[in-house]
Scaffold this motif. Structure first.
Motif, short mmCIF file in Angstrom:
data_model
loop_
_atom_site.label_atom_id
_atom_site.label_comp_id
_atom_site.label_asym_id
_atom_site.label_seq_id
_atom_site.Cartn_x
_atom_site.Cartn_y
_atom_site.Cartn_z
N ALA A 13 0.83 -1.21 0.00
CA ALA A 13 0.00 0.00 0.00
C ALA A 13 0.86 1.26 0.00
O ALA A 13 0.55 2.24 -0.69
N LEU A 14 1.95 1.21 0.76
CA LEU A 14 2.85 2.36 0.80
C LEU A 14 3.53 2.58 -0.55
O LEU A 14 3.68 3.71 -1.01
N LEU A 15 3.92 1.46 -1.19
CA LEU A 15 4.53 1.56 -2.52
C LEU A 15 3.55 2.17 -3.51
O LEU A 15 3.91 3.10 -4.27
N LEU A 16 2.32 1.70 -3.52
CA LEU A 16 1.31 2.22 -4.44
C LEU A 16 0.98 3.68 -4.14
O LEU A 16 0.77 4.48 -5.06
N SER A 17 0.98 4.02 -2.86
CA SER A 17 0.71 5.41 -2.48
C SER A 17 1.82 6.34 -2.93
O SER A 17 1.56 7.45 -3.41
N SER A 18 3.05 5.88 -2.79
CA SER A 18 4.18 6.72 -3.22
C SER A 18 4.17 6.93 -4.73
O SER A 18 4.50 8.02 -5.20
N LEU A 19 3.76 5.90 -5.48
CA LEU A 19 3.65 6.06 -6.93
C LEU A 19 2.48 6.97 -7.29
O LEU A 19 2.56 7.74 -8.24
N GLY A 20 1.40 6.88 -6.50
CA GLY A 20 0.28 7.79 -6.73
C GLY A 20 0.67 9.23 -6.47
O GLY A 20 0.31 10.14 -7.23
N TYR A 21 1.43 9.44 -5.40
CA TYR A 21 1.96 10.78 -5.10
C TYR A 21 2.82 11.28 -6.26
O TYR A 21 2.70 12.44 -6.68
N SER A 22 3.66 10.41 -6.79
CA SER A 22 4.54 10.80 -7.90
C SER A 22 3.74 11.14 -9.14
O SER A 22 4.03 12.12 -9.83
N TYR A 23 2.71 10.34 -9.42
CA TYR A 23 1.90 10.55 -10.62
C TYR A 23 1.13 11.87 -10.55
O TYR A 23 1.12 12.65 -11.50
N VAL A 24 0.52 12.13 -9.41
CA VAL A 24 -0.31 13.34 -9.27
C VAL A 24 0.55 14.59 -9.15
O VAL A 24 0.33 15.59 -9.84
N LEU A 25 1.56 14.53 -8.27
CA LEU A 25 2.35 15.73 -8.00
C LEU A 25 3.17 16.15 -9.22
O LEU A 25 3.27 17.34 -9.53
N ALA A 26 3.75 15.16 -9.91
CA ALA A 26 4.63 15.49 -11.02
C ALA A 26 3.89 16.20 -12.15
O ALA A 26 4.49 16.99 -12.90
N THR A 27 2.60 15.95 -12.28
CA THR A 27 1.85 16.60 -13.34
C THR A 27 1.70 18.10 -13.11
O THR A 27 1.42 18.85 -14.04
N TYR A 28 1.88 18.53 -11.86
CA TYR A 28 1.76 19.95 -11.53
C TYR A 28 3.11 20.63 -11.37
O TYR A 28 3.17 21.84 -11.14
N MET A 29 4.18 19.86 -11.48
CA MET A 29 5.51 20.40 -11.28
C MET A 29 6.23 20.59 -12.61
O MET A 29 6.06 19.79 -13.54
N LYS A 30 7.02 21.62 -12.69
CA LYS A 30 7.83 21.85 -13.87
C LYS A 30 8.83 20.72 -14.03
O LYS A 30 9.44 20.28 -13.05
#
Length: 283
Positions: A13-30
């Motif tokens: 669950a932590l692994l999937l959450s960290s990938l979810g964080y990466s997917y969502v956050l990276a789309t808003y970051m330069k």
């Protein structure tokens, strides 16, 4: 048994959450170093993830696919490069990040209204070719560059070889830039394999034999290329492909056994009881 299952579920669950964080956050970051900075926590979690499994073999597998390949895919994603840029949703992102998969051409992402059966989901992906008949290799360059472990080769080409070559070509020329980029790539590959063996051997102090194996392969490829060039200049008769095949496989097999198999054999560890007490995991 119940506690182990619960711990396993929390780790996944932590692994999937960290990938979810990466997917969502990276789309808003330069793209670029900004994304890298905000994904440092994810890179850290990917590094410690294999430590929470006691099997040495499982640690080795996870350190390859999660700690190495997934991290490098995310690094490419930070610069809008690599296979993760083709992902249209979170499911795509997780599947491509963790597994040796790629999205099939001419397929469409599943919408919320689509009935998602296992067959319909898997039809969207295809397995990345890992090996291309390495037993037919007639040169070291062909063995490592086109036939052995295509997954890591492609990732290393995009993350290490091409950037290194692009930086050096203006200083040393195309030929030397390629040679230095290749050696650099094999050194990085050696370090990543050394890290894998560190997990497999239960945290035993590295002997750097694994790294030296790949350094030796790089030096040998350079020597092989120089010898072929000299043979063309001198007009020597080319070595028969069968002979080249036997020599290539013999060299790889011998050095592999000496530098990679023996260190693991000496460690004599199949199970690892050590698990670092690092948050957010709990014993």
């Amino acid at each position: 048994m119940e506690d182990e299952t619960k711990n396993l579920s929390s780790h996944i669950a932590l692994l999937l959450s960290s990938l979810g964080y990466s997917y969502v956050l990276a789309t808003y970051m330069k793209k670029g170093l900004t994304r890298v900075f905000f994904l440092l926590l994810t890179f850290y979690l990917l590094t410690i993830f294999p430590w929470y499994f006691t099997s040495s073999l499982l640690r080795g597998v996870l350190s390859f696919f999660i700690t190495w390949i997934t991290s490098f895919k995310l690094l490419l994603f930070c610069f809008n490069k690599g296979p993760l840029t083709a992902c249209k949703n979170y499911l795509d992102f997780v599947a491509i990040a963790i597994f040796p998969l790629k999205i099939r051409e001419n397929t469409h992402p599943h919408s919320a209204s689509t009935v998602k059966t296992l067959s319909s989901i898997m039809a969207r992906y295809e397995l990345v070719t890992l090996f291309n008949k390495p037993y037919l290799a007639t040169s070291l360059q062909g063995f490592w560059g086109r036939r052995w472990n295509r997954l890591s080769s492609n990732i290393l080409r995009q993350t290490i070889y091409e950037p290194t070559q692009n930086v050096l070509v203006g200083f040393v020329g195309v030929g030397k830039a390629r040679m230095l980029a290749m050696i650099t790539t094999l050194v990085i590959s050696g370090i990543m394999h050394e890290l894998m063996f560190y997990y497999i051997s239960c945290g035993t102090r590295p002997t750097w034999e694994v790294t030296w194996f790949f350094v030796l392969q790089g030096i040998s490829i350079v020597f092989e290329g120089a010898l072929k060039y000299l043979a063309r200049v001198k007009g020597w008769t080319p070595v028969h492909p069968t002979v080249s095949n036997v020599l290539t496989l013999a060299f790889v097999s011998f050095t592999f056994s000496w530098f990679l198999v023996l260190p693991v054999w000496r460690s004599g560890r199949n199970e690892c009881g050590f698990r670092p007490k690092i948050l957010p995991f709990r014993e």
